[in-house]
Write a protein that holds these residues in place. Structure first.
Motif, PDB file in Angstrom:
ATOM      1  N   THR A 323      -5.052  -5.340   6.608  1.00  0.00           N
ATOM      2  CA  THR A 323      -6.174  -5.427   6.207  1.00  0.00           C
ATOM      3  C   THR A 323      -6.876  -4.858   4.886  1.00  0.00           C
ATOM      4  N   ALA A 324      -5.736  -4.090   4.078  1.00  0.00           N
ATOM      5  CA  ALA A 324      -5.627  -3.916   3.266  1.00  0.00           C
ATOM      6  C   ALA A 324      -5.753  -4.937   2.336  1.00  0.00           C
ATOM      7  N   LEU A 325      -5.548  -5.982   2.869  1.00  0.00           N
ATOM      8  CA  LEU A 325      -5.161  -7.220   1.815  1.00  0.00           C
ATOM      9  C   LEU A 325      -5.857  -8.133   1.198  1.00  0.00           C
ATOM     10  N   ARG A 326      -6.802  -7.648   2.646  1.00  0.00           N
ATOM     11  CA  ARG A 326      -8.425  -8.474   3.190  1.00  0.00           C
ATOM     12  C   ARG A 326      -9.438  -8.614   2.022  1.00  0.00           C
ATOM     13  N   ASP A 327     -10.304  -9.578   1.863  1.00  0.00           N
ATOM     14  CA  ASP A 327     -11.329  -9.434   0.705  1.00  0.00           C
ATOM     15  C   ASP A 327     -10.884  -9.032  -0.948  1.00  0.00           C
ATOM     16  N   LEU A 386       1.936  -5.748  -3.331  1.00  0.00           N
ATOM     17  CA  LEU A 386       1.827  -5.283  -1.285  1.00  0.00           C
ATOM     18  C   LEU A 386       2.658  -6.557  -0.608  1.00  0.00           C
ATOM     19  N   LYS A 387       1.965  -7.906  -1.866  1.00  0.00           N
ATOM     20  CA  LYS A 387       2.230  -8.633  -0.628  1.00  0.00           C
ATOM     21  C   LYS A 387       3.853  -9.589  -0.838  1.00  0.00           C
ATOM     22  N   SER A 388       4.019  -9.329  -2.606  1.00  0.00           N
ATOM     23  CA  SER A 388       5.623  -9.414  -2.933  1.00  0.00           C
ATOM     24  C   SER A 388       6.585  -8.358  -1.832  1.00  0.00           C
ATOM     25  N   LEU A 389       6.194  -7.400  -2.617  1.00  0.00           N
ATOM     26  CA  LEU A 389       7.486  -6.375  -2.022  1.00  0.00           C
ATOM     27  C   LEU A 389       7.028  -6.796   0.392  1.00  0.00           C
ATOM     28  N   LEU A 398       1.987 -14.177   6.667  1.00  0.00           N
ATOM     29  CA  LEU A 398      -0.322 -15.383   6.981  1.00  0.00           C
ATOM     30  C   LEU A 398      -1.167 -14.598   6.011  1.00  0.00           C
ATOM     31  N   PRO A 399      -1.865 -15.875   6.060  1.00  0.00           N
ATOM     32  CA  PRO A 399      -3.132 -15.243   5.056  1.00  0.00           C
ATOM     33  C   PRO A 399      -3.745 -13.678   5.841  1.00  0.00           C
TER      34      PRO A 399
END
Length: 463
Positions: A323-327, A386-389, A398-399
């Motif tokens: 959810t944090a990665l969303r939008d 965040l996505k990298s770690l 996933l998206p």
């Protein structure tokens, strides 16, 4: 970096035998049945170890073997009325399917025992020549544990205790009750290979010693596996390999803990035995990544308790990261911050994945704070971090929409149904029929669909 060494019983500063290169052997599966979540726990744990070592800049040579000949395989093939090759190839394929779904990277080398028969024979002959093994009266070749000084150092078991605990009906062919088989004389109807001691097949323990020697050399860095392999399998590997080569064998021994189910040890006899594919297809998981997140949420050496409550908690926690990665458009580059420092400190401390995940959760909070403040540039940089770690743990692959819109359980609403109801709600709101709009929203909520109204439109996710 500190890694707990089962051989010494303490954490030790990690140094490789060859600068910049980690040579690592992890015991694989005996391919006669489907993999269960105990297998998943071990494979995910060592996949994370491998991923983090590569993140830290090491070149990792990762070997995970396949046992494709043993008593269980022979028995199962006979029961099925099929060839051993047919059985083992089918379950090897199923194993790969399960591990691929869990995001487990393929090993650098995946040797099969039947492909290393000559190496097994050569090592067995070395042990005979050096006085560590003998040909028994029944035609088997046995390892003489009394000849190897320090037998029991890994498991902490004294040889005298092992002898005292041996069954009364000792195999008369053995010189010592604790001796174990290196080469088994073939029985009528069993598969066999020719050897200097007659037709036969390898014992289980010698397979890993011969394969690791061939692919990693006589001294490598890490040997891993489940806690249940510490004795006798790994203990016997040490005795065989060190006696045959005169070298150190593995510098670090790593063992992952057991899986409990509803606070009881998982076992077929208790009926709480779960296959990986049954869990993944049960409808309780939004995505296989949820199981991976659950397995990573406990430090690899300790036990982990599997239950639906724990899975639901893992789903919710992973959902908050997505959810944090969303939008948020991810920044192409970012400057590592405090979260990266905390993440690395946790992983450098014997791969402490719970604390590493806590660093991800803190970072997700920072992303949400930046989004709330309208600072999309800061949010994008934090989200990229965040996505990298997360990727180091094999998570957040996933998206965000793809994860958040997946159904959990038997949903009554398809994606198309949800989009249709959202359109109906939009039309009701435009007509100022707010009662109807609220009814549609409640219908979606009852079906586990959460709506988020934004200036650019309505988005949705499954709870």
């Amino acid at each position: 970096m500190q890694i707990f060494n089962s051989l010494t019983g303490r954490k030790e500063e990690f140094r490789t035998h060859q600068p910049g290169v980690v040579r690592m052997y992890v015991c694989g599966d005996t391919v006669y049945d489907f993999c269960h979540i105990g297998h998943a726990r071990s494979k995910v744990a060592f996949d994370i170890v491998r991923r983090y070592l590569e993140y830290r800049g090491y070149q990792v040579v990762f070997v995970r073997n396949i046992t494709d000949i043993d008593d269980k395989i022979i028995k199962r093939a006979a029961e099925n009325g099929e060839t051993i090759q047919s059985l083992t190839e089918r379950f090897t394929r199923f194993m790969h399917e399960d591990y691929d779904r869990l995001g487990i990277l393929p090993p650098t080398h995946e040797p099969k025992a039947t492909e290393h028969i000559q190496g097994i024979i050569d090592m067995t002959q070395q042990l005979i020549d050096k006085g560590y093994a003998y040909v028994a009266s029944n035609g088997d070749v046995l390892y003489s544990v009394s000849k190897f000084e320090g037998y029991g150092q890994l498991s902490g078991r004294a040889l005298e205790d092992l002898r005292a605990g041996a069954r009364v009906a000792v195999d008369e062919a053995k010189h010592d009750p604790a001796d174990f088989v290196l080469w088994k004389r073939a029985k009528p109807g069993e598969p066999f290979w020719p050897s200097p001691w007659g037709d036969g097949r390898p014992g289980w323990h010698i397979e890993c010693s011969a394969m690791s020697l061939d692919l990693l050399g006589s001294h490598f860095d890490i040997h891993g596996g489940g806690m249940d392999l510490k004795f006798p399998h790994h203990e016997n590997e040490i005795a065989q390999s060190c006696a045959a080569t005169g070298d150190t064998f593995a510098s670090w021994w790593m063992h992952n803990g057991f899986v409990n189910v509803d606070d009881e040890k998982m076992s077929k006899s208790l009926g709480n035995f779960f296959r990986i594919r049954d869990v993944l297809d049960s409808g309780h998981l939004r995505d296989p990544e949820v199981l991976r997140f659950f397995l990573a949420s406990s430090q690899y050496r300790g036990p982990i308790n599997y239950s639906l409550v724990q899975i639901e908690q893992a789903d919710a926690a992973l959902g908050r990261l997505y959810t944090a990665l969303r939008d948020v458009p991810l920044a192409e580059a970012f400057t590592p911050g405090e979260a990266t420092r905390r993440f690395q400190a946790a992983m450098d401390d014997d791969f402490n994945t719970p604390d590493a995940i806590a660093a991800l959760q803190t970072l997700a909070t920072e992303v949400n704070r930046a989004k709330g403040a309208g600072d999309l540039a800061a949010a994008g940089a934090l989200a990229a971090e965040l996505k990298s770690l997360g990727g180091v743990l094999g998570l957040l692959q996933l998206p965000p929409e793809a994860f958040l819109q997946k159904a959990v359980g038997a949903s009554a609403l398809s994606d198309a149904d949800i989009e249709r109801l959202i359109a109906e709600r939009k039309a009701a709101r435009a007509a100022r029929n707010f009662k109807e709009a609220d009814r549609v929203r409640q219908q979606l909520s009852d079906a586990g669909v959460i709506l988020e109204d934004k200036p650019e439109g309505t988005t949705w996710r499954r709870s």
